[in-house]
Scaffold this active site. Structure first.
Site, PDB file in Angstrom:
ATOM      1  N   SER A 213      12.278 -39.223  75.033  1.00 23.58           N
ATOM      2  CA  SER A 213      12.682 -37.799  74.923  1.00 23.58           C
ATOM      3  C   SER A 213      11.904 -36.917  75.871  1.00 23.58           C
ATOM      4  CB  SER A 213      12.403 -37.260  73.525  1.00 23.58           C
ATOM      5  OG  SER A 213      13.291 -37.756  72.628  1.00 23.58           O
TER       6      SER A 213
ATOM      7  N   GLY B  89       6.814 -36.914  72.707  1.00 20.50           N
ATOM      8  CA  GLY B  89       7.270 -36.856  74.106  1.00 20.50           C
ATOM      9  C   GLY B  89       7.291 -35.442  74.668  1.00 20.50           C
TER      10      GLY B  89
ATOM     11  N   ASP C 134       7.009 -28.473  57.240  1.00 19.03           N
ATOM     12  CA  ASP C 134       8.434 -28.303  57.515  1.00 19.03           C
ATOM     13  C   ASP C 134       8.606 -27.328  58.696  1.00 19.03           C
ATOM     14  OD1 ASP C 134      11.108 -27.743  57.595  1.00 19.03           O
ATOM     15  OD2 ASP C 134      11.316 -27.316  55.447  1.00 19.03           O
TER      16      ASP C 134
ATOM     17  N   ASP D  21      12.855 -29.854  68.923  1.00 19.63           N
ATOM     18  CA  ASP D  21      13.792 -30.965  69.110  1.00 19.63           C
ATOM     19  C   ASP D  21      14.175 -31.536  67.737  1.00 19.63           C
ATOM     20  OD1 ASP D  21      15.263 -32.890  70.492  1.00 19.63           O
ATOM     21  OD2 ASP D  21      13.559 -34.211  70.825  1.00 19.63           O
TER      22      ASP D  21
ATOM     23  N   LYS E 187      22.030 -29.926  68.923  1.00 12.92           N
ATOM     24  CA  LYS E 187      22.823 -31.161  68.801  1.00 12.92           C
ATOM     25  C   LYS E 187      24.271 -30.757  68.539  1.00 12.92           C
ATOM     26  CE  LYS E 187      18.735 -33.040  68.648  1.00 12.92           C
ATOM     27  NZ  LYS E 187      18.114 -33.729  69.770  1.00 12.92           N
TER      28      LYS E 187
HETATM   29  C1  LIG Z   1      14.395 -36.361  68.067  1.00 11.89           C
HETATM   30  S1  LIG Z   1      12.938 -36.475  67.189  1.00 11.89           S
HETATM   31  C2  LIG Z   1      11.803 -35.591  68.201  1.00 11.89           C
HETATM   32  C3  LIG Z   1      11.309 -36.376  69.363  1.00 11.89           C
HETATM   33  C4  LIG Z   1      10.223 -35.633  70.095  1.00 11.89           C
HETATM   34  N1  LIG Z   1      10.728 -34.411  70.725  1.00 11.89           N
HETATM   35  C5  LIG Z   1       9.617 -36.479  71.177  1.00 11.89           C
HETATM   36  O1  LIG Z   1       9.771 -36.151  72.347  1.00 11.89           O
HETATM   37  O2  LIG Z   1       8.964 -37.474  70.866  1.00 11.89           O
HETATM   38  C6  LIG Z   1      13.196 -35.350  65.884  1.00 11.89           C
HETATM   39  C7  LIG Z   1      11.947 -35.143  65.023  1.00 11.89           C
HETATM   40  O3  LIG Z   1      12.223 -34.018  64.200  1.00 11.89           O
HETATM   41  C8  LIG Z   1      11.529 -34.217  62.983  1.00 11.89           C
HETATM   42  N2  LIG Z   1      12.085 -33.296  61.979  1.00 11.89           N
HETATM   43  C9  LIG Z   1      13.351 -33.225  61.508  1.00 11.89           C
HETATM   44  N3  LIG Z   1      13.444 -32.230  60.590  1.00 11.89           N
HETATM   45  C10 LIG Z   1      12.213 -31.661  60.532  1.00 11.89           C
HETATM   46  C11 LIG Z   1      11.666 -30.580  59.793  1.00 11.89           C
HETATM   47  N4  LIG Z   1      12.417 -29.881  58.917  1.00 11.89           N
HETATM   48  N5  LIG Z   1      10.371 -30.251  59.977  1.00 11.89           N
HETATM   49  C12 LIG Z   1       9.600 -30.930  60.858  1.00 11.89           C
HETATM   50  N6  LIG Z   1      10.062 -31.981  61.587  1.00 11.89           N
HETATM   51  C13 LIG Z   1      11.353 -32.330  61.423  1.00 11.89           C
HETATM   52  C14 LIG Z   1      11.739 -35.689  62.675  1.00 11.89           C
HETATM   53  O4  LIG Z   1      10.715 -36.160  61.817  1.00 11.89           O
HETATM   54  C15 LIG Z   1      11.638 -36.313  64.080  1.00 11.89           C
HETATM   55  O5  LIG Z   1      10.343 -36.796  64.339  1.00 11.89           O
END
Ligand SMILES: C[S@@+](CC[C@H](N)C(=O)[O-])C[C@H]1O[C@@H](n2cnc3c(N)ncnc32)[C@H](O)[C@@H]1O
Length: 355
Positions: free
Chosen positions: A189, A225, A261, A277, A306
């Site tokens: 990512s 990332g 959160d 993200d 998304k």
């Molecule tokens: C696509 S991944 C992110 C990848 C990251 N940008 C990277 O480059 O490694 C989406 C992340 O969003 C987190 N996530 C989803 N809903 C969330 C929330 N309400 N609060 C915090 N994190 C959340 C998930 O745990 C996941 O690790």
């Protein structure tokens, strides 16, 4: 007149031709240039045809690639050639290039990003070398020219001769920045944020807005990332995610990991950057971004929307309106730049800031 001399060509991600066409049609309606789109699903490009060259010129003068989200590149077409002979493609291309009456800083032969592109890559490369040599022989290459020649091969027999103003179009062949994955980054990512910073900001903005010592928050950060991209620029990051962060990033001393959160977290002090993200409904993410920007909690935001739904173009407009209205409610105005990056799949990436 054939349509070729009065159209533009936009490259896009295969499967997103309809969104790209909708976006061009919206600009066409604003400008009253009375055009229409021609596209084939999964072809990776859209042709937008105008009634005459005046309308084409008005469109090209007013609509810049940077303002579009689904177009990877935007070209003014001067000719479309069918039945390119295998044994002498240049012999047919050169008269069409001479007929433009222009000299060019550079010339790119490229194929739209579709299933056939891999087969055409070798042809594009060898033909490109021969074309530049032929153009130099005829003094058609001029390092001072503001124009770049594009020859788009939609197949081995069909060429679109087109041009782009270098200052206002994508600086990468096919509109695709080919980035190498940095082996120290914790996830692929990372390329999304790298491409976003490269394509949504210019060099001067990157220097002014990404300075060592700045601060950022990464919502949905794990494994890191996006955080890695900020840390490599010596920006300290509060990484919000319940999932584990890459230990190397924590060791950098620039990252604070909060298992909270991302839809509730609020910084105790304003930060320079917010990046996000989180995989969630785009409206929910947009509303959250609106809260941060309107509240003055960050100066700049980069976030991913998304788009798994059918009406993706409408959803993007709705999200943009939502952010613009929330910011207008507190008497501010927003700048919004969005792009479906090469490293984005069913999604777009947005840069926003308060003007
Ligand atoms: C696509 S991944 C992110 C990848 C990251 N940008 C990277 O480059 O490694 C989406 C992340 O969003 C987190 N996530 C989803 N809903 C969330 C929330 N309400 N609060 C915090 N994190 C959340 C998930 O745990 C996941 O690790």
């Amino acid at each position: 007149m054939s349509a070729a001399g009065r159209s533009v060509l936009a490259y896009c991600r295969p499967g997103f031709e309809s969104e790209c066409a909708q976006e061009l049609a919206a600009r066409d309606a604003e400008l009253a240039t009375a055009g229409f789109a021609r596209s084939q699903r999964d072809s990776g490009f859209v042709e937008f045809v105008f009634p005459d060259t005046d309308a084409q010129a008005r469109f090209v003068d007013s609509v810049h690639w940077r303002d579009l989200s689904f177009a990877r590149q935007l070209l003014r077409v001067s000719a479309r050639i069918e039945g390119l002979p295998r044994e002498d493609r240049l012999g047919v291309l050169m008269p069409a290039i001479r007929a433009t009456g222009r000299r060019y800083r550079d010339a790119w032969i490229e194929a739209p990003d579709n299933d056939a592109a891999r087969e055409l890559a070798g042809l594009c490369r060898s033909l490109n070398n021969a074309l530049i040599a032929a153009m130099k022989r005829e003094a058609l290459i001029d390092p001072q020219s503001p124009w770049r020649l594009h020859v788009c091969l939609s197949d081995a027999q069909t060429a679109w001769v087109a041009e782009a103003a270098i200052a206002t179009t994508s600086a990468w062949p096919g509109g695709i920045p080919r980035l190498r994955f940095p082996s120290a980054a914790p996830s692929r990512s990372t390329l999304k944020l790298e491409e976003a910073l490269l394509t949504l900001l210019d060099a001067d903005e990157r220097e002014r807005w990404l300075k060592p010592g700045m601060s950022g928050v990464d919502l949905g950060a794990a494994p890191g990332g996006w955080t890695w991209q900020l840390v490599r620029r010596s920006i300290s990051v509060i990484a919000v995610d319940n999932g584990p962060m890459d230990p190397g990033l924590i060791d950098s001393g620039l990252v604070t990991h909060l298992r909270e959160d991302g839809f509730r977290y609020r910084p105790s002090n304003p930060v320079d950057w917010l990046v996000c993200d989180m995989v969630e409904q785009p409206r929910k993410v947009a509303a959250r971004m609106a809260e941060w920007l309107a509240g003055g909690w960050c100066r700049f935001a980069i976030f991913n929307l998304k788009l798994p739904m059918k009406k993706r173009y409408d959803e993007v407009r709705l999200c943009r309106n939502l952010v613009e209205e929330a910011v207008a409610d507190v008497g501010k105005r927003i700048e919004w730049r969005a792009r479906q990056l090469y490293h984005d799949r069913e999604e777009i990436t947005v840069f926003a800031r308060i003007r």
